[in-house]
Scaffold this motif. Structure first.
Motif, PDB file in Angstrom:
ATOM      1  N   GLU A 139      21.767  53.557  44.075  1.00 40.11           N
ATOM      2  CA  GLU A 139      22.862  52.784  44.676  1.00 40.11           C
ATOM      3  C   GLU A 139      22.950  51.349  44.164  1.00 40.11           C
ATOM      4  OE1 GLU A 139      23.548  53.913  49.133  1.00 40.11           O
ATOM      5  OE2 GLU A 139      21.367  53.878  48.816  1.00 40.11           O
ATOM      6  N   MET A 140      21.849  50.798  43.703  1.00 42.76           N
ATOM      7  CA  MET A 140      21.827  49.370  43.362  1.00 42.76           C
ATOM      8  C   MET A 140      22.499  49.052  42.031  1.00 42.76           C
ATOM      9  SD  MET A 140      17.991  48.249  44.483  1.00 42.76           S
ATOM     10  CE  MET A 140      17.387  48.442  46.153  1.00 42.76           C
ATOM     11  N   PHE A 141      22.279  49.892  41.040  1.00 43.11           N
ATOM     12  CA  PHE A 141      22.744  49.577  39.692  1.00 43.11           C
ATOM     13  C   PHE A 141      24.244  49.281  39.631  1.00 43.11           C
ATOM     14  CE2 PHE A 141      24.077  50.906  35.361  1.00 43.11           C
ATOM     15  CZ  PHE A 141      23.383  49.938  34.637  1.00 43.11           C
ATOM     16  N   PRO A 142      25.105  50.097  40.246  1.00 42.45           N
ATOM     17  CA  PRO A 142      26.551  49.813  40.157  1.00 42.45           C
ATOM     18  C   PRO A 142      26.946  48.484  40.795  1.00 42.45           C
ATOM     19  CG  PRO A 142      26.147  52.061  40.910  1.00 42.45           C
ATOM     20  CD  PRO A 142      24.835  51.354  40.960  1.00 42.45           C
ATOM     21  N   LEU A 143      26.117  47.964  41.697  1.00 41.78           N
ATOM     22  CA  LEU A 143      26.477  46.726  42.378  1.00 41.78           C
ATOM     23  C   LEU A 143      26.466  45.533  41.430  1.00 41.78           C
ATOM     24  CD1 LEU A 143      24.617  47.175  45.791  1.00 41.78           C
ATOM     25  CD2 LEU A 143      26.991  47.713  45.214  1.00 41.78           C
ATOM     26  N   PHE A 144      25.645  45.593  40.377  1.00 41.63           N
ATOM     27  CA  PHE A 144      25.650  44.512  39.388  1.00 41.63           C
ATOM     28  C   PHE A 144      27.002  44.441  38.680  1.00 41.63           C
ATOM     29  CE2 PHE A 144      21.165  45.031  40.080  1.00 41.63           C
ATOM     30  CZ  PHE A 144      20.649  43.753  39.922  1.00 41.63           C
ATOM     31  N   PHE A 145      27.585  45.591  38.385  1.00 39.57           N
ATOM     32  CA  PHE A 145      28.889  45.625  37.731  1.00 39.57           C
ATOM     33  C   PHE A 145      29.982  45.117  38.669  1.00 39.57           C
ATOM     34  CE2 PHE A 145      26.272  48.388  35.268  1.00 39.57           C
ATOM     35  CZ  PHE A 145      26.724  48.238  33.973  1.00 39.57           C
ATOM     36  N   LYS A 146      29.840  45.439  39.959  1.00 37.92           N
ATOM     37  CA  LYS A 146      30.811  44.938  40.931  1.00 37.92           C
ATOM     38  C   LYS A 146      30.729  43.420  41.041  1.00 37.92           C
ATOM     39  CE  LYS A 146      31.536  48.824  44.099  1.00 37.92           C
ATOM     40  NZ  LYS A 146      31.495  49.229  45.529  1.00 37.92           N
ATOM     41  N   MET A 147      29.514  42.891  41.121  1.00 38.49           N
ATOM     42  CA  MET A 147      29.365  41.433  41.209  1.00 38.49           C
ATOM     43  C   MET A 147      30.000  40.752  40.009  1.00 38.49           C
ATOM     44  SD  MET A 147      25.594  40.556  42.802  1.00 38.49           S
ATOM     45  CE  MET A 147      24.711  42.087  42.514  1.00 38.49           C
ATOM     46  N   ASN A 148      29.708  41.296  38.820  1.00 39.99           N
ATOM     47  CA  ASN A 148      30.279  40.717  37.603  1.00 39.99           C
ATOM     48  C   ASN A 148      31.806  40.763  37.646  1.00 39.99           C
ATOM     49  OD1 ASN A 148      29.973  39.906  34.604  1.00 39.99           O
ATOM     50  ND2 ASN A 148      31.353  41.668  34.569  1.00 39.99           N
ATOM     51  N   ARG A 149      32.358  41.874  38.055  1.00 43.64           N
ATOM     52  CA  ARG A 149      33.824  42.018  38.100  1.00 43.64           C
ATOM     53  C   ARG A 149      34.445  40.969  39.008  1.00 43.64           C
ATOM     54  NH1 ARG A 149      37.063  46.954  41.130  1.00 43.64           N
ATOM     55  NH2 ARG A 149      39.075  45.888  41.202  1.00 43.64           N
ATOM     56  N   TYR A 150      33.896  40.832  40.226  1.00 43.97           N
ATOM     57  CA  TYR A 150      34.505  39.902  41.178  1.00 43.97           C
ATOM     58  C   TYR A 150      34.334  38.452  40.742  1.00 43.97           C
ATOM     59  CZ  TYR A 150      34.840  44.030  44.137  1.00 43.97           C
ATOM     60  OH  TYR A 150      35.146  45.280  44.618  1.00 43.97           O
ATOM     61  N   LEU A 151      33.225  38.139  40.113  1.00 48.44           N
ATOM     62  CA  LEU A 151      33.041  36.780  39.605  1.00 48.44           C
ATOM     63  C   LEU A 151      34.048  36.471  38.509  1.00 48.44           C
ATOM     64  CD1 LEU A 151      29.142  36.614  39.544  1.00 48.44           C
ATOM     65  CD2 LEU A 151      30.648  35.251  40.987  1.00 48.44           C
ATOM     66  N   GLN A 152      34.249  37.434  37.611  1.00 47.43           N
ATOM     67  CA  GLN A 152      35.198  37.227  36.519  1.00 47.43           C
ATOM     68  C   GLN A 152      36.641  37.172  37.012  1.00 47.43           C
ATOM     69  OE1 GLN A 152      34.314  36.401  33.443  1.00 47.43           O
ATOM     70  NE2 GLN A 152      32.240  36.449  34.242  1.00 47.43           N
ATOM     71  N   GLU A 153      36.912  37.818  38.137  1.00 44.54           N
ATOM     72  CA  GLU A 153      38.267  37.808  38.686  1.00 44.54           C
ATOM     73  C   GLU A 153      38.501  36.616  39.603  1.00 44.54           C
ATOM     74  OE1 GLU A 153      38.777  41.617  40.524  1.00 44.54           O
ATOM     75  OE2 GLU A 153      39.021  42.672  38.603  1.00 44.54           O
ATOM     76  N   GLY A 154      37.497  35.724  39.695  1.00 44.86           N
ATOM     77  CA  GLY A 154      37.659  34.535  40.524  1.00 44.86           C
ATOM     78  C   GLY A 154      37.528  34.791  41.998  1.00 44.86           C
ATOM     79  N   ALA A 155      36.708  35.784  42.384  1.00 44.60           N
ATOM     80  CA  ALA A 155      36.499  36.103  43.796  1.00 44.60           C
ATOM     81  C   ALA A 155      35.008  36.024  44.125  1.00 44.60           C
ATOM     82  CB  ALA A 155      37.045  37.494  44.102  1.00 44.60           C
ATOM     83  N   PRO A 156      34.410  34.817  44.057  1.00 44.38           N
ATOM     84  CA  PRO A 156      32.965  34.691  44.276  1.00 44.38           C
ATOM     85  C   PRO A 156      32.524  35.074  45.686  1.00 44.38           C
ATOM     86  CG  PRO A 156      33.993  32.524  44.197  1.00 44.38           C
ATOM     87  CD  PRO A 156      35.035  33.514  43.763  1.00 44.38           C
ATOM     88  N   GLU A 157      33.417  34.895  46.678  1.00 46.20           N
ATOM     89  CA  GLU A 157      33.036  35.281  48.042  1.00 46.20           C
ATOM     90  C   GLU A 157      32.820  36.788  48.149  1.00 46.20           C
ATOM     91  OE1 GLU A 157      35.840  33.751  47.220  1.00 46.20           O
ATOM     92  OE2 GLU A 157      35.827  31.739  48.108  1.00 46.20           O
ATOM     93  N   ILE A 158      33.646  37.559  47.428  1.00 50.86           N
ATOM     94  CA  ILE A 158      33.492  39.011  47.444  1.00 50.86           C
ATOM     95  C   ILE A 158      32.220  39.404  46.686  1.00 50.86           C
ATOM     96  CG2 ILE A 158      34.595  41.221  46.958  1.00 50.86           C
ATOM     97  CD1 ILE A 158      36.022  39.413  49.002  1.00 50.86           C
ATOM     98  N   ALA A 159      31.946  38.705  45.589  1.00 44.58           N
ATOM     99  CA  ALA A 159      30.706  38.955  44.851  1.00 44.58           C
ATOM    100  C   ALA A 159      29.494  38.697  45.734  1.00 44.58           C
ATOM    101  CB  ALA A 159      30.650  38.067  43.602  1.00 44.58           C
ATOM    102  N   ARG A 160      29.567  37.664  46.568  1.00 41.93           N
ATOM    103  CA  ARG A 160      28.460  37.378  47.490  1.00 41.93           C
ATOM    104  C   ARG A 160      28.278  38.521  48.489  1.00 41.93           C
ATOM    105  NH1 ARG A 160      29.002  35.292  52.337  1.00 41.93           N
ATOM    106  NH2 ARG A 160      30.946  34.200  51.833  1.00 41.93           N
ATOM    107  N   CYS A 161      29.357  39.093  48.945  1.00 43.18           N
ATOM    108  CA  CYS A 161      29.253  40.231  49.871  1.00 43.18           C
ATOM    109  C   CYS A 161      28.548  41.418  49.200  1.00 43.18           C
ATOM    110  CB  CYS A 161      30.633  40.647  50.359  1.00 43.18           C
ATOM    111  SG  CYS A 161      31.437  39.413  51.416  1.00 43.18           S
ATOM    112  N   VAL A 162      28.845  41.634  47.924  1.00 44.71           N
ATOM    113  CA  VAL A 162      28.174  42.705  47.178  1.00 44.71           C
ATOM    114  C   VAL A 162      26.688  42.381  47.037  1.00 44.71           C
ATOM    115  CG1 VAL A 162      28.072  43.967  45.007  1.00 44.71           C
ATOM    116  CG2 VAL A 162      30.288  43.284  45.956  1.00 44.71           C
ATOM    117  N   LEU A 163      26.377  41.110  46.773  1.00 48.76           N
ATOM    118  CA  LEU A 163      24.974  40.707  46.691  1.00 48.76           C
ATOM    119  C   LEU A 163      24.251  40.983  48.007  1.00 48.76           C
ATOM    120  CD1 LEU A 163      22.513  39.291  45.439  1.00 48.76           C
ATOM    121  CD2 LEU A 163      23.538  37.098  46.115  1.00 48.76           C
ATOM    122  N   MET A 164      24.894  40.736  49.108  1.00 51.20           N
ATOM    123  CA  MET A 164      24.265  40.986  50.409  1.00 51.20           C
ATOM    124  C   MET A 164      24.044  42.481  50.627  1.00 51.20           C
ATOM    125  SD  MET A 164      26.202  38.021  52.630  1.00 51.20           S
ATOM    126  CE  MET A 164      25.187  38.107  54.104  1.00 51.20           C
TER     127      MET A 164
END
Length: 275
Positions: A131-156
């Motif tokens: 389950e963890m590996f895909p979350l790195f790709f999600k974090m990267n996507r949201y950061l690149q799309e200018g949505a750091p708050e959503i990336a933080r939720c994925v990190l949590m």
């Protein structure tokens, strides 16, 4: 290749309390860039992607396999040792110490706090890939799309999964169990006398053999290691409001002059320069 999908992202995630870094070294070398180091104000999590390397931390050795995760908390001395010059890829998360308090998620910090020094530092790919590996790709996507708050939720979400691992983690290779015991003793008695003679007598090791073996395994002389750990402790006490004089004494330095000399030598500036 992973780098066809991941774009490097550097920075403090726009005030979210963490960094996300994708990094590649095409011909890594065991040089100053990967020397033994620590972080006194960050948790480090890195996802190993490719290469031939070992993760060394506090006298323990972990052999890296693709998609293994490695963890280091503040004050744990660690570095990578490359077994070849094969392309080295990793994704690194740096998490601020106040992240868990800021976002009212103290329970997510438990995985870092409940480990013994240098232990339970490697989460094998078999666990990460579920389950963890895909979350790195999600974090990267949201950061690149200018949505750091959503990336933080994925990190949590990632931290939640980390804290709910129930399988045994990878055991390290310990080059010398006596040196591991010496390391644990030093970290538990930083404010006390830690002379070479005392350590040799405590662990029934010839002091010359102790010096050679300790340096070979940790990369530091015993005195250098103790000074590094005391410096880190002093900086932490300073952050908590103690004066430099109080912090240096409570970290184990026998005088402020000794603390000043070590600080200047190791960090290149006097202690007040970082105030």
């Amino acid at each position: 290749m992973v780098d066809e999908f991941i774009t490097a992202y550097y920075g403090r995630a726009e005030g979210q309390g963490f960094d996300f870094v994708y990094s590649v070294d095409n011909t890594p070398k065991n040089d100053a860039e990967f020397k033994l180091h620590n972080h006194d104000d960050l948790y480090e999590i890195y996802l190993f992607l490719s290469g031939e390397t070992e993760f060394h931390i506090e006298g323990n050795i972990y052999r890296a396999h693709p998609h293994d995760l490695f963890i280091a908390r503040p004050y744990e001395m660690h570095h990578n040792v490359f077994l070849s010059s094969a392309r080295y890829e990793r994704i690194i998360l740096f998490i601020d110490l106040d992240f868990f308090k800021r976002y009212d998620c103290a329970a997510l910090e438990n995985f870092f706090l409940e480990r013994r020094l240098g232990m339970e530092c490697q989460i094998p790919a078999a666990i990460v890939d579920r389950e963890m590996f895909p979350l790195f790709f999600k974090m990267n996507r949201y950061l690149q799309e200018g949505a750091p708050e959503i990336a933080r939720c994925v990190l949590m979400e990632f931290l939640y999964l980390l804290n709910h691992i129930r399988e045994p983690l990878t055991l390290p290779l310990v080059e010398d169990t006596r040196i591991q015991k010496v390391l644990l003793y030093i970290n538990g008695h930083l404010t006390e006398n830690l002379s070479l003679d005392l350590l040799a007598d405590t662990f029934f090791i010839n002091k010359y053999h102790l010096c050679r073996t300790f340096k070979a395994i940790t990369g530091y002389t015993i005195n250098q290691y103790i000074n590094q750990k005391r410096l880190l402790a002093a900086r932490e006490l300073r952050r908590k409001g103690q004066s430099l004089t109080e912090a240096s004494a409570n970290a184990g330095f026998n005088s402020y002059a000794h603390f000043y000399r070590v600080y200047k030598k190791e960090l290149g500036v006097n202690p007040r320069a970082r105030e």
